[in-house]
Design an enzyme around this catalytic site. Sequence first.
Site, PDB file in Angstrom:
ATOM      1  CG  HIS A 182      -6.591   7.480   4.937  1.00  0.00           C
ATOM      2  ND1 HIS A 182      -7.413   8.045   3.994  1.00  0.00           N
ATOM      3  CD2 HIS A 182      -5.346   7.506   4.403  1.00  0.00           C
ATOM      4  CE1 HIS A 182      -6.701   8.390   2.933  1.00  0.00           C
ATOM      5  NE2 HIS A 182      -5.439   8.083   3.154  1.00  0.00           N
TER       6      HIS A 182
ATOM      7  CG  ASP B 269      -9.503   1.876   5.799  1.00  0.00           C
ATOM      8  OD1 ASP B 269      -8.914   1.052   5.072  1.00  0.00           O
ATOM      9  OD2 ASP B 269      -9.253   3.089   5.792  1.00  0.00           O
TER      10      ASP B 269
ATOM     11  CD  GLN C 251      -1.571   1.521   5.014  1.00  0.00           C
ATOM     12  OE1 GLN C 251      -0.616   0.736   5.013  1.00  0.00           O
ATOM     13  NE2 GLN C 251      -1.649   2.538   4.180  1.00  0.00           N
TER      14      GLN C 251
ATOM     15  CE  LYS D 100      -3.251   2.282   0.845  1.00  0.00           C
ATOM     16  NZ  LYS D 100      -2.334   3.376   0.593  1.00  0.00           N
TER      17      LYS D 100
ATOM     18  CB  CYS E 131      -4.487  11.081   4.107  1.00  0.00           C
ATOM     19  SG  CYS E 131      -3.829  11.575   2.515  1.00  0.00           S
TER      20      CYS E 131
HETATM   21  N1  C6P Z   1      -3.089   5.573   2.391  1.00  0.00           N
HETATM   22  C1  C6P Z   1      -0.791   6.275   2.631  1.00  0.00           C
HETATM   23  O1  C6P Z   1       0.265   6.758   2.207  1.00  0.00           O
HETATM   24  P1  C6P Z   1      -6.935   4.643  -1.630  1.00  0.00           P
HETATM   25  O2  C6P Z   1      -6.252   5.939  -1.919  1.00  0.00           O
HETATM   26  O3  C6P Z   1      -8.409   4.727  -1.839  1.00  0.00           O
HETATM   27  O4  C6P Z   1      -6.313   3.472  -2.287  1.00  0.00           O
HETATM   28  O5  C6P Z   1      -6.695   4.355  -0.060  1.00  0.00           O
HETATM   29  C2  C6P Z   1      -7.065   5.299   0.890  1.00  0.00           C
HETATM   30  C3  C6P Z   1      -6.677   4.832   2.248  1.00  0.00           C
HETATM   31  C4  C6P Z   1      -7.671   4.467   3.125  1.00  0.00           C
HETATM   32  N2  C6P Z   1      -7.394   3.982   4.350  1.00  0.00           N
HETATM   33  C5  C6P Z   1      -6.128   3.827   4.759  1.00  0.00           C
HETATM   34  C6  C6P Z   1      -5.869   3.258   6.115  1.00  0.00           C
HETATM   35  C7  C6P Z   1      -5.069   4.191   3.911  1.00  0.00           C
HETATM   36  O6  C6P Z   1      -3.813   4.030   4.328  1.00  0.00           O
HETATM   37  C8  C6P Z   1      -5.351   4.720   2.633  1.00  0.00           C
HETATM   38  C9  C6P Z   1      -4.249   5.177   1.726  1.00  0.00           C
HETATM   39  C10 C6P Z   1      -1.898   5.971   1.659  1.00  0.00           C
HETATM   40  O7  C6P Z   1      -0.951   6.030   3.819  1.00  0.00           O
HETATM   41  C11 C6P Z   1      -2.123   7.097   0.694  1.00  0.00           C
HETATM   42  S1  C6P Z   1      -2.843   8.500   1.465  1.00  0.00           S
END
Ligand code: C6P
Length: 410
Positions: free
Chosen positions: A125, A202, A205, A228, A368
């Site tokens: 991401h 990270d 997910q 999430k 993203c």
């Molecule tokens: N992915 C998706 O629709 P935040 O926004 O900080 O809570 O998470 C960012 C982020 C970081 N790493 C991974 C692997 C992610 O999937 C995400 C967030 C969402 O896939 C929103 S872009």
Amino acid sequence: MANATFDIEKVRKDFPILQRKVNGKDLVYFDNAATSQTPKQVIDSIVDYYENYNANIHRGVHSLSQEATDAYEQARIKIQKHFNAQKPHEIIFTSGTTHAINLVANSYGSFLKPGDEVLVSALEHHSNIVPWQMMCEKTGAQMKVIPMLNNGQLDMNFFHKEVSSKTKMVFVNHVSNALGTINPIEEIIATAHAHGAKVLVDGAQSAPHIQADVQELDVDFYTVSAHKICGPTGVGILYGKEELLEQMPPYQGGGEMIAEVSFEKTTYAGLPHKFEAGTPNIAGGIAFGVALDYMHSIGFNVINAYENELLTYATERIKEVNGVIIYGPENPKDKTAVLSFNVEGLHAYDIGTILDQMGIALRTGHHCAQPIMDYYQIPGTARASFSFYNTKKEIDSFIEALKKAVSMLS
Ligand code: C6P
């Protein structure tokens, strides 16, 4: 059968939003990888906080402040236990994964110097790419990319060839948000450590599907977003090994993170406060703990097995749609419940817009994760991501709606 131990109708009643209609149709919410829905238990805990003990934490001697502090610190302990961190202060509250990665990039990343290398996976991401690019620009370290393969998995041969004593850090997600690929993080961590490199995983997910044990993984940093995993938005955590967090300079300055302040010199608080400047999302942190309790009341093994059943079913059924192309690992066992797809000749955005008219929420676009889209030479995909409160009946509605959308757009 996973759902023999799992009363789906009872679970669905915990999620008030699942009762609503969208564009006159029953909501089918398949955008769980972006943000999961929130059970009543978590919503109630937020209401309870604001109705009964809303106060700033770690500051007041009065009862409300102490109650709020206790609840917040109890949540930290729940999170510590969930991820099996050795100590509560290895859990740093953040606003989410993006904040957590920026914290490590700006703090631990400041140790990088010219001649150092960092390895980043092609499946990341943007939030696990851009902060490191910014740090590499600042420090003169070089970023190398572990490429992906057509099946949505990492080129591990490349990784094993490229990792060396020059490698100082490796960044990889546990699960790809765009494809659902479960990455071989155990192998990556062990290999990186053998070369003296640290690893940031990270976990944004993976956290909703897989209960990571940070000690067993021996991971250096692990990041999670509560929204999430049935928690609220605006809160998450960084797990870091104590010895690393101790060495790291603070990321942000302000209240709460200091020991003593004078204009001549400021000294910093110990862990975890050194990294928690300012008033945090108190209700959110407490609710994150309640979200984990909720997930455990169902059980991660049950969740995982049921979601895999949904994914397997959806993967089979979507093949009925003419011209469908699925991206990512072929075997549902190699991924979490994400179905990323396109229909030949159609734009994912158009599919998403028509499905929304039928009450079905998908995400469309690059998610993203533009480097993945560049690899496939596509602008984006449509992504259906499932959670344990979804059903096969909803998948049937989705497939029928998709067939209609395709015939309307063709
Ligand atoms: N992915 C998706 O629709 P935040 O926004 O900080 O809570 O998470 C960012 C982020 C970081 N790493 C991974 C692997 C992610 O999937 C995400 C967030 C969402 O896939 C929103 S872009």
